[in-house]
Design a protein around this motif. Structure first.
Motif, PDB file in Angstrom:
ATOM      1  N   ASP A 149       0.860  -1.191   0.000  1.00  0.00           N
ATOM      2  CA  ASP A 149       0.000   0.000   0.000  1.00  0.00           C
ATOM      3  C   ASP A 149       0.892   1.235   0.000  1.00  0.00           C
ATOM      4  O   ASP A 149       1.665   1.463   0.936  1.00  0.00           O
ATOM      5  CB  ASP A 149      -0.912   0.003   1.230  1.00  0.00           C
ATOM      6  CG  ASP A 149      -1.991   1.085   1.145  1.00  0.00           C
ATOM      7  OD1 ASP A 149      -1.859   1.995   0.302  1.00  0.00           O
ATOM      8  OD2 ASP A 149      -2.948   1.033   1.929  1.00  0.00           O
TER       9      ASP A 149
ATOM     10  N   LYS B 248       0.759   5.429  -0.511  1.00  0.00           N
ATOM     11  CA  LYS B 248      -0.127   6.591  -0.570  1.00  0.00           C
ATOM     12  C   LYS B 248       0.694   7.858  -0.409  1.00  0.00           C
ATOM     13  O   LYS B 248       1.526   7.956   0.495  1.00  0.00           O
ATOM     14  CB  LYS B 248      -1.198   6.526   0.522  1.00  0.00           C
ATOM     15  CG  LYS B 248      -2.213   7.660   0.452  1.00  0.00           C
ATOM     16  CD  LYS B 248      -3.306   7.504   1.501  1.00  0.00           C
ATOM     17  CE  LYS B 248      -4.337   8.612   1.409  1.00  0.00           C
ATOM     18  NZ  LYS B 248      -5.409   8.456   2.421  1.00  0.00           N
TER      19      LYS B 248
ATOM     20  N   GLU C  51      -2.997   6.836  -4.508  1.00  0.00           N
ATOM     21  CA  GLU C  51      -2.905   5.622  -3.689  1.00  0.00           C
ATOM     22  C   GLU C  51      -2.827   4.407  -4.600  1.00  0.00           C
ATOM     23  O   GLU C  51      -3.629   4.247  -5.523  1.00  0.00           O
ATOM     24  CB  GLU C  51      -4.093   5.504  -2.744  1.00  0.00           C
ATOM     25  CG  GLU C  51      -3.999   4.311  -1.809  1.00  0.00           C
ATOM     26  CD  GLU C  51      -5.112   4.278  -0.786  1.00  0.00           C
ATOM     27  OE1 GLU C  51      -5.000   3.508   0.184  1.00  0.00           O
ATOM     28  OE2 GLU C  51      -6.091   5.016  -0.969  1.00  0.00           O
TER      29      GLU C  51
ATOM     30  N   TYR D   1     -10.677  11.887   8.569  1.00  0.00           N
ATOM     31  CA  TYR D   1     -10.698  10.453   8.327  1.00  0.00           C
ATOM     32  C   TYR D   1     -11.865   9.992   7.449  1.00  0.00           C
ATOM     33  O   TYR D   1     -12.007   8.794   7.183  1.00  0.00           O
ATOM     34  CB  TYR D   1     -10.732   9.687   9.657  1.00  0.00           C
ATOM     35  CG  TYR D   1     -11.898  10.049  10.553  1.00  0.00           C
ATOM     36  CD1 TYR D   1     -13.140   9.464  10.398  1.00  0.00           C
ATOM     37  CD2 TYR D   1     -11.739  10.994  11.567  1.00  0.00           C
ATOM     38  CE1 TYR D   1     -14.211   9.795  11.206  1.00  0.00           C
ATOM     39  CE2 TYR D   1     -12.800  11.327  12.394  1.00  0.00           C
ATOM     40  CZ  TYR D   1     -14.029  10.725  12.211  1.00  0.00           C
ATOM     41  OH  TYR D   1     -15.084  11.068  13.016  1.00  0.00           O
TER      42      TYR D   1
ATOM     43  N   ASN E 245     -14.908   7.042   1.569  1.00  0.00           N
ATOM     44  CA  ASN E 245     -13.738   6.414   2.180  1.00  0.00           C
ATOM     45  C   ASN E 245     -13.685   6.773   3.655  1.00  0.00           C
ATOM     46  O   ASN E 245     -13.999   7.904   4.049  1.00  0.00           O
ATOM     47  CB  ASN E 245     -12.442   6.893   1.511  1.00  0.00           C
ATOM     48  CG  ASN E 245     -12.295   6.384   0.101  1.00  0.00           C
ATOM     49  OD1 ASN E 245     -11.848   5.267  -0.135  1.00  0.00           O
ATOM     50  ND2 ASN E 245     -12.685   7.217  -0.869  1.00  0.00           N
TER      51      ASN E 245
ATOM     52  N   ASP F 193     -10.899   6.041   7.018  1.00  0.00           N
ATOM     53  CA  ASP F 193      -9.627   5.504   7.499  1.00  0.00           C
ATOM     54  C   ASP F 193      -9.437   6.053   8.908  1.00  0.00           C
ATOM     55  O   ASP F 193      -8.986   7.181   9.094  1.00  0.00           O
ATOM     56  CB  ASP F 193      -8.485   5.924   6.578  1.00  0.00           C
ATOM     57  CG  ASP F 193      -7.180   5.222   6.915  1.00  0.00           C
ATOM     58  OD1 ASP F 193      -7.118   4.563   7.973  1.00  0.00           O
ATOM     59  OD2 ASP F 193      -6.212   5.333   6.129  1.00  0.00           O
ATOM     60  N   LYS F 194      -9.768   5.213   9.920  1.00  0.00           N
ATOM     61  CA  LYS F 194      -9.851   5.717  11.287  1.00  0.00           C
ATOM     62  C   LYS F 194      -9.364   4.662  12.273  1.00  0.00           C
ATOM     63  O   LYS F 194      -9.613   3.464  12.099  1.00  0.00           O
ATOM     64  CB  LYS F 194     -11.297   6.108  11.633  1.00  0.00           C
ATOM     65  CG  LYS F 194     -11.492   6.655  13.039  1.00  0.00           C
ATOM     66  CD  LYS F 194     -12.921   7.065  13.275  1.00  0.00           C
ATOM     67  CE  LYS F 194     -13.172   7.483  14.710  1.00  0.00           C
ATOM     68  NZ  LYS F 194     -12.283   8.565  15.153  1.00  0.00           N
ATOM     69  N   ASP F 195      -8.667   5.121  13.321  1.00  0.00           N
ATOM     70  CA  ASP F 195      -8.299   4.254  14.438  1.00  0.00           C
ATOM     71  C   ASP F 195      -9.504   4.146  15.372  1.00  0.00           C
ATOM     72  O   ASP F 195      -9.835   5.104  16.079  1.00  0.00           O
ATOM     73  CB  ASP F 195      -7.090   4.814  15.187  1.00  0.00           C
ATOM     74  CG  ASP F 195      -5.829   4.804  14.337  1.00  0.00           C
ATOM     75  OD1 ASP F 195      -5.723   3.943  13.446  1.00  0.00           O
ATOM     76  OD2 ASP F 195      -4.950   5.667  14.546  1.00  0.00           O
TER      77      ASP F 195
ATOM     78  N   ASN G 187      -7.124  -0.331  13.507  1.00  0.00           N
ATOM     79  CA  ASN G 187      -7.476   0.603  12.446  1.00  0.00           C
ATOM     80  C   ASN G 187      -8.503  -0.018  11.504  1.00  0.00           C
ATOM     81  O   ASN G 187      -8.415  -1.206  11.171  1.00  0.00           O
ATOM     82  CB  ASN G 187      -6.218   1.002  11.653  1.00  0.00           C
ATOM     83  CG  ASN G 187      -6.532   1.919  10.479  1.00  0.00           C
ATOM     84  OD1 ASN G 187      -6.718   1.457   9.362  1.00  0.00           O
ATOM     85  ND2 ASN G 187      -6.589   3.203  10.743  1.00  0.00           N
TER      86      ASN G 187
ATOM     87  N   LYS H  52     -10.246   0.535   7.755  1.00  0.00           N
ATOM     88  CA  LYS H  52     -10.154   1.208   6.465  1.00  0.00           C
ATOM     89  C   LYS H  52     -11.200   0.603   5.547  1.00  0.00           C
ATOM     90  O   LYS H  52     -11.196  -0.616   5.304  1.00  0.00           O
ATOM     91  CB  LYS H  52      -8.757   1.041   5.864  1.00  0.00           C
ATOM     92  CG  LYS H  52      -8.521   1.840   4.603  1.00  0.00           C
ATOM     93  CD  LYS H  52      -7.074   1.696   4.143  1.00  0.00           C
ATOM     94  CE  LYS H  52      -6.820   2.535   2.900  1.00  0.00           C
ATOM     95  NZ  LYS H  52      -5.402   2.399   2.448  1.00  0.00           N
TER      96      LYS H  52
ATOM     97  N   ARG I  80     -13.991   1.289   1.964  1.00  0.00           N
ATOM     98  CA  ARG I  80     -14.318   2.057   0.754  1.00  0.00           C
ATOM     99  C   ARG I  80     -15.612   1.500   0.165  1.00  0.00           C
ATOM    100  O   ARG I  80     -15.751   0.285  -0.026  1.00  0.00           O
ATOM    101  CB  ARG I  80     -13.191   1.957  -0.270  1.00  0.00           C
ATOM    102  CG  ARG I  80     -13.400   2.783  -1.541  1.00  0.00           C
ATOM    103  CD  ARG I  80     -12.177   2.669  -2.435  1.00  0.00           C
ATOM    104  NE  ARG I  80     -12.246   3.576  -3.560  1.00  0.00           N
ATOM    105  CZ  ARG I  80     -12.715   3.248  -4.774  1.00  0.00           C
ATOM    106  NH1 ARG I  80     -13.165   1.995  -4.985  1.00  0.00           N
ATOM    107  NH2 ARG I  80     -12.731   4.123  -5.753  1.00  0.00           N
TER     108      ARG I  80
ATOM    109  N   THR J  16     -10.936  -3.319   5.508  1.00  0.00           N
ATOM    110  CA  THR J  16      -9.759  -3.946   6.114  1.00  0.00           C
ATOM    111  C   THR J  16      -9.682  -3.515   7.566  1.00  0.00           C
ATOM    112  O   THR J  16      -9.645  -2.313   7.858  1.00  0.00           O
ATOM    113  CB  THR J  16      -8.473  -3.557   5.382  1.00  0.00           C
ATOM    114  OG1 THR J  16      -8.565  -3.941   4.012  1.00  0.00           O
ATOM    115  CG2 THR J  16      -7.266  -4.226   6.013  1.00  0.00           C
TER     116      THR J  16
END
Length: 353
Positions: free
Chosen positions: A127, A129, A142, A229, A274, A276-278, A284, A286, A288, A308
């Protein structure tokens, strides 16, 4: 009796009178300081407190200096101090590279009473980005590469994962949370894909390979980004080309490409969101989501969700859960699903400019 003289009598009376007065005011002392007729009275300190605020009333001013004093004017001027040049540069780029490797292996002896087949499975993910952000102008690129293989004893090797996805976006902000954007994305796979029959005597059927299918999508529209995020793109003008370059592919509906042709062109409205956050410490998420609605056939819309979940055990060891849900009427009339759970090594390269 002889009479005392008059002046002697008066002297005696004067002495007696002065002695009486001295005894009466024995505890009081009066000091007189003469400076412009200033008087200070002092009484016994054991009975009366002195009011120090009253002393300012009797402050004695110093006399004038008889020597002449010459006052020089005060001149101030700026003094410029040279500052050495600092070699500091502001970088508006952010880059992340993540590489993962998973290995799953099992082995059985020939006389293992419980039965089983020796196998080995290898999976990799890459990955990359990069993002440039300055004064409301943003560029994001990405690249996601996934590939995995499984080999069971006595069987041919099979794919467990295979994907190439490259997304590029340029946006310009026109309000606090809204941007105007243009994007270009590409999607395909590395290796050949087969459909395996339950009958081991039937040869597998080739259904996919690189650029069969392959997708190229161009989109312009508006992007909503309320937080760092999460983002959502609304592609009011979206064009997608579906490529099937290998005529030997025997896929259902041939991915929507008409027989004798290699490209399918579609105009559509597209939404891509999208996140993407803890969501927890060392965890984490992720995800989409894509919806593709063709303007000519709006009821044949495509939905796809990729997610993911990564749990970090230590600096290198991670547990990764991947999942994909896909509904594409050009490939199947049912929902397609993919899921994998892996424990492996994931390394995040340090950021660089």
């Amino acid at each position: 009796m002889r009479k005392l003289p008059v002046f002697v009598l008066m002297l005696l009376l004067s002495l007696v009178f002065q002695k009486a007065i001295a005894q009466k005011v024995d505890s009081v002392r009066i000091d007189t300081v003469r400076k412009d007729t200033v008087k200070t009275d002092t009484v016994r300190t054991d009975t009366v407190k002195i009011d120090t605020n009253q002393l300012n009333r009797y402050r004695i001013e110093p006399g004038k200096n008889i020597l002449p004093v010459h006052i020089q004017p005060l001149n101030l001027r700026p003094e410029y101090i040279p500052v050495p040049e600092l070699d500091y540069k502001v970088s508006y780029w952010r880059k992340n590279i993540i590489f993962g490797f998973n290995l799953n292996q099992s082995a059985f002896s020939n006389n293992w009473s419980g039965g089983g087949i020796s196998s080995i499975a290898v999976g990799t993910n890459f990955d990359y980005k990069t993002e440039y952000n300055k004064e409301g102008k943003d560029f994001t690129s990405e690249l996601i590469l996934l590939y995995g293989k499984l080999k069971n004893r006595g069987q041919i090797q099979r794919k467990t994962n295979d994907r190439i996805f490259w997304d590029n976006k340029v946006s310009i902000a026109f309000s606090k949370h809204w941007n105007f954007y243009g994007s270009l994305s590409f999607e395909s796979q590395f290796d050949e894909g087969f459909n395996y029959s339950s009958d081991v005597n039937v040869a597998p059927t080739l259904i996919s390979r690189f650029m069969s299918p392959g997708y190229l999508t161009e989109s312009v529209g508006f992007e909503y980004k309320p937080v760092t995020y999460f983002s959502a793109r609304f592609g009011t003008g979206t064009a997608r080309q579906t490529f099937v370059l290998d005529p030997n592919i025997q896929a259902t509906n041939n991915y929507g490409v008409l027989p004798g042709r290699h490209v399918l062109n579609q105009l559509a409205f597209q939404i891509v969101s999208n996140i993407d956050k803890d969501i927890a410490q060392n965890m984490n998420l992720k995800a989409r989501y894509l919806i593709f609605i063709p303007y000519d056939t709006p009821f044949k819309m495509t939905h796809r969700i990729d997610a993911t979940l990564t749990a970090k055990i230590n600096r290198l060891i991670n547990v990764t859960l991947n999942g994909t849900l896909l509904y594409d009427p050009n490939t199947s009339d049912r929902i397609q699903a993919y899921q994998s759970l892996a424990l492996g090594v994931t390394y995040k390269f340090p950021s660089f400019r």
